[in-house]
Write an enzyme that holds these catalytic residues in place. Structure first.
Site, PDB file in Angstrom:
ATOM      1  N   HIS A 172      -4.271 -23.584  -7.598  1.00 12.29           N
ATOM      2  CA  HIS A 172      -5.725 -23.451  -7.687  1.00 12.29           C
ATOM      3  C   HIS A 172      -6.184 -22.372  -6.718  1.00 12.29           C
ATOM      4  O   HIS A 172      -5.431 -21.925  -5.852  1.00 12.29           O
ATOM      5  CB  HIS A 172      -6.399 -24.784  -7.339  1.00 12.29           C
ATOM      6  CG  HIS A 172      -6.189 -25.229  -5.936  1.00 12.29           C
ATOM      7  ND1 HIS A 172      -7.224 -25.461  -5.047  1.00 12.29           N
ATOM      8  CD2 HIS A 172      -5.046 -25.480  -5.224  1.00 12.29           C
ATOM      9  CE1 HIS A 172      -6.728 -25.849  -3.878  1.00 12.29           C
ATOM     10  NE2 HIS A 172      -5.420 -25.876  -3.959  1.00 12.29           N
ATOM     11  N   CYS A 184     -11.650 -20.699  -8.913  1.00  8.66           N
ATOM     12  CA  CYS A 184     -10.758 -21.677  -9.537  1.00  8.66           C
ATOM     13  C   CYS A 184     -10.768 -21.583 -11.066  1.00  8.66           C
ATOM     14  O   CYS A 184      -9.717 -21.558 -11.708  1.00  8.66           O
ATOM     15  CB  CYS A 184     -11.097 -23.087  -9.078  1.00  8.66           C
ATOM     16  SG  CYS A 184     -12.751 -23.659  -9.519  1.00  8.66           S
ATOM     17  N   HIS A 207     -14.323 -28.133  -9.363  1.00 11.70           N
ATOM     18  CA  HIS A 207     -13.044 -27.489  -9.069  1.00 11.70           C
ATOM     19  C   HIS A 207     -12.027 -27.867 -10.141  1.00 11.70           C
ATOM     20  O   HIS A 207     -12.031 -28.991 -10.645  1.00 11.70           O
ATOM     21  CB  HIS A 207     -12.549 -27.937  -7.698  1.00 11.70           C
ATOM     22  CG  HIS A 207     -11.473 -27.067  -7.139  1.00 11.70           C
ATOM     23  ND1 HIS A 207     -11.651 -25.726  -6.845  1.00 11.70           N
ATOM     24  CD2 HIS A 207     -10.181 -27.338  -6.824  1.00 11.70           C
ATOM     25  CE1 HIS A 207     -10.532 -25.223  -6.359  1.00 11.70           C
ATOM     26  NE2 HIS A 207      -9.619 -26.183  -6.344  1.00 11.70           N
TER      27      HIS A 207
END
Length: 199
Positions: A171, A100, A154
């Site tokens: 992502h 990510c 994340h």
């Protein structure tokens, strides 16, 4: 609870576009819940694995909010979308596998914008914004477990704001690779921490 900080050398976060660093620093989080209507909590300290860059970045330039306009935003989003379908690989930086924060770093550095390599570092760039102010090009951050406070694990780039409850971001999903999802999906709205305008 008072905040505690671990300071890093001044230029460490921005020496290269996709550099890795060692110790983490952050503060303990507030008591707010992780909901898509709240953007106030800071990440807590948690060691993560570092990763080396394998791609050569474009020459870097410093950009402020006055020049990070629609041109850069569209270029960053378009570059991120070229990775769609790329499998997830922890520490990955290329089309054979990417994570990510690597996706964020690659998308920004491809147009010459400086961005740290690790998600918690990226969560300290720019300035925090309210969910109602999110627009394409902003970054959104998440924790691992729904409804729980914790470290930023994340990061994603906002690609479209279709409606107040339909904010799309791209992502690198650990299970499905690079894809676009909705911030208000059941999975992500409970893990949302904050949104940032990076420059």
């Amino acid at each position: 609870m008072p905040y505690r900080f671990w300071l890093l050398p001044g230029l460490l976060l921005f020496t290269t576009a996709c550099s890795s660093t060692g110790p983490l620093f952050s503060s303990s989080s507030s008591s707010s819940r992780n909901t898509a209507s709240t953007a106030s909590r800071r990440p807590a300290v948690r060691p993560t694995a570092t990763a080396k860059a394998t791609k050569t970045a474009a020459p870097l330039r410093t950009v402020d909010s006055r020049t990070y306009g629609s041109r850069y935003v569209s270029e960053v989003i378009n570059q991120a979308r070229t990775y769609t379908g790329t499998p997830y690989r922890s520490g990955g930086n290329g089309y054979d596998g990417i994570d990510c924060s690597g996706l964020v770093c690659a998308a920004f550095s491809s147009v010459g914008l400086k961005m740290p390599r690790i998600s918690w570092q990226q969560s300290e760039v720019g300035y925090e914004i309210e969910v109602s102010d999110i627009r394409p090009g902003d970054l959104v951050f998440f924790v691992p477990e729904s409804g729980k406070e914790g470290y930023v694990s994340h990061v994603a780039i906002v690609t479209e704001v279709r409606a107040t409850n339909d904010i799309r971001f791209i992502h690198a999903s650990s299970s499905r690779g690079v894809r676009e999802d909705n911030l208000y999906s059941n999975y992500f709205k409970g893990r949302f921490v904050k949104a940032l305008r990076p420059f």
